[in-house]
Write a protein that holds these residues in place. Sequence first.
Motif, PDB file in Angstrom:
ATOM      1  N   ASN A 554       0.710  -1.158  -0.083  1.00 18.06           N
ATOM      2  CA  ASN A 554      -0.059  -0.011  -0.136  1.00 18.06           C
ATOM      3  C   ASN A 554       0.713   1.197  -0.224  1.00 18.06           C
ATOM      4  O   ASN A 554       0.192   2.537   0.336  1.00 18.06           O
ATOM      5  CB  ASN A 554      -1.016  -0.056   1.243  1.00 18.06           C
ATOM      6  N   HIS A 555       2.091   1.018  -0.344  1.00 25.99           N
ATOM      7  CA  HIS A 555       2.852   2.458  -0.334  1.00 25.99           C
ATOM      8  C   HIS A 555       2.572   3.275  -1.613  1.00 25.99           C
ATOM      9  O   HIS A 555       2.681   4.649  -1.352  1.00 25.99           O
ATOM     10  CB  HIS A 555       4.424   2.059  -0.504  1.00 25.99           C
ATOM     11  N   THR A 556       1.768   2.772  -2.482  1.00 25.63           N
ATOM     12  CA  THR A 556       1.465   3.761  -3.613  1.00 25.63           C
ATOM     13  C   THR A 556       0.322   4.616  -3.152  1.00 25.63           C
ATOM     14  O   THR A 556      -0.283   5.476  -3.885  1.00 25.63           O
ATOM     15  CB  THR A 556       1.082   2.888  -4.551  1.00 25.63           C
ATOM     16  N   ASP A 557      -0.340   4.390  -1.829  1.00 26.94           N
ATOM     17  CA  ASP A 557      -1.772   5.170  -1.392  1.00 26.94           C
ATOM     18  C   ASP A 557      -1.213   6.504  -1.425  1.00 26.94           C
ATOM     19  O   ASP A 557      -1.950   7.626  -1.297  1.00 26.94           O
ATOM     20  CB  ASP A 557      -1.973   4.679  -0.001  1.00 26.94           C
ATOM     21  N   ILE A 558       0.066   6.886  -1.284  1.00 27.00           N
ATOM     22  CA  ILE A 558       0.706   8.231  -1.216  1.00 27.00           C
ATOM     23  C   ILE A 558       1.583   8.422  -2.503  1.00 27.00           C
ATOM     24  O   ILE A 558       2.287   7.198  -2.552  1.00 27.00           O
ATOM     25  CB  ILE A 558       1.283   8.948  -0.165  1.00 27.00           C
ATOM     26  N   PHE A 559       1.948   9.459  -2.782  1.00 28.70           N
ATOM     27  CA  PHE A 559       2.892   9.389  -4.008  1.00 28.70           C
ATOM     28  C   PHE A 559       4.127   9.780  -3.888  1.00 28.70           C
ATOM     29  O   PHE A 559       4.689  10.075  -2.803  1.00 28.70           O
ATOM     30  CB  PHE A 559       2.264  10.780  -4.759  1.00 28.70           C
ATOM     31  N   ILE A 560       4.991   9.588  -4.850  1.00 25.29           N
ATOM     32  CA  ILE A 560       6.602   9.608  -4.651  1.00 25.29           C
ATOM     33  C   ILE A 560       6.832  11.055  -4.766  1.00 25.29           C
ATOM     34  O   ILE A 560       6.226  11.893  -5.199  1.00 25.29           O
ATOM     35  CB  ILE A 560       7.172   8.940  -6.111  1.00 25.29           C
ATOM     36  N   LEU A 561       8.113  11.364  -3.959  1.00 22.67           N
ATOM     37  CA  LEU A 561       8.553  12.602  -4.108  1.00 22.67           C
ATOM     38  C   LEU A 561       9.752  12.501  -5.265  1.00 22.67           C
ATOM     39  O   LEU A 561      10.635  11.696  -5.166  1.00 22.67           O
ATOM     40  CB  LEU A 561       9.343  12.962  -2.930  1.00 22.67           C
TER      41      LEU A 561
END
Length: 583
Positions: A554-561
Amino acid sequence: MKFKTIITDLCIGTALLTITPSCTDLTENVYDQTVTANYYQTHDDVIRAFLRPFEHGFWSITSTYRLQEITADQIGTWERDGWWYDGGQWERLHDHTWGLEGGEADIITGCWNGFFQGIGQCNSVLEDFARLDPVQYGFTTEEFDALKSQIHVMRAWFYIRALDLFRHLPLVVSFSDQSQNTSYQLPPKEIFNFIETELLDALPLLPLKEGNSGNGVNQGQWNQGSAAALLVRLYLNAEKWIGEARYDDCARVAQEIIDGKYGYYALDEKWDSPFDWNNETSNEVLFAYTSSYGYSHWHMTSDMYWWGLPSNAHYYFGFTDWGGMNPGRGVQPGHDVDGNLYHFDLGTPIPKFQKYPEDVRLKKYVNLSGTSQREGMFLYGYLPYADGSGEHVKSPVGDYPIYLRDQVGKFGNTEPGTVIDDKESSVTHGDMNSGWCCVKYPIYRDDDPGAMESDYVEIRLAEIYYSLAECKFRQGDVTEAGKLLNTVRKRNYPEDTWTEYLYQPEGKVQLTEGELLDEWGREFIDESRRRTDLCRWNKFSSSTWWDKQPDADNHTDIFILTQKILGANPDLKQNPGYPDIAR
């Protein structure tokens, strides 16, 4: 053309400040000796400075839209006869495989920069206003406090969106004094608390909505109702964003809005009234950015709705003043190339509308006789030219008549219903026939008084009803949740079929978790929030929909910097699960 107070003032004004892209380098660039000391000469100078963050906020919706919709299960961008592959950036957004660099990284970077540029503009205006004597510029203390409070709400709005997309953020509260800011990220709860305090402190100083005829000339300004609505958003998503459920607070504030504590609001009788050309008269609109054909209209640009319509469809609408349309986005398919229904839990938005077949929104979009009137929300099938010739709009590639279908594939010039040999359906394999199109905002004819006059609706009362319904559902009160949803849904179906279409106990339909998420999708399709809703229900990274498998975690629930974000500030840390840059 309707009177647009905010946009008109903004367009004749001069922007006071230029903000650099880095969120931690908020140096003021002075041009032509226009600085705070000599800029504020008149009442109108104050208004122009006040309006600058609003215009920037309106512009910032474009990149957010793409991250909210193309990454989710309803709207998509796919290759069409060689168009719209664009180096694979849309495929990576669809697959949640965005990287440090590339086209999708530029969109993500644009979001981050847009948020912090807006925050920087708010900070600058607040610092300037703190040094001004309101009486000298023709304001009462109450009026000036209301202006400052609106800027605080504007800053909170930028932060809410940044918290949603990136979660780990620096806190930037000063334009000139860097010691008050953090160059590093704070825990999400600290940013959440800051936003909550901003809104609660501003709320009593903001004006109440006046009368029962919409926002009128005050459209585009924050008031108590719209600020309270931001609290509803904040509390509804708190469990996802900071790990603390705030559904009781969400329900309390939502009920206050519905009860009229913050001014008179009411649902429109027709679904499309909040989006129509005169939506400053809609009591359903809590906050909208003012837009007009001759001024700002960011939601009708190529980054949003203008390129979400079929090639050459401007001939169907009869609106040719802006040139050609381009199908950069469409509704994700509910059927495979042979016409078989997909059976994903998520996605398949058209079949989910068709579950209730008498839904008035399912009518094909058409401009009605007379002026500034439409019906329907989707484009599908053949689109005849508006000149009455009987000819169908044609593809610019292959010159075949476009026949829009709830499928993605290489159909070309085949007749509707023809079985084709090529069975592939994917984001890299489509054509100009592929997918229905959603038309939330009307595209009226050339010279029509309502042409491109719809304000962009950021918050409407239906969201408050649905938010309260979700709170009730999570608290186990499914009956009350169904009643709240039905209050909005009734306008979409004939009264004599309500028994079949409404939720229990007013109808026969059972409200389940899946049905609730489907209903969020029906009501708010293409309104730049689908990703947030999926994330809140923990479905965004874990679910399957058309041409999309679950993510590894679920790390893709927030976006990459991205490379550009991290490279601009060495104190930022990469979000969990993503590759870092060389330090």
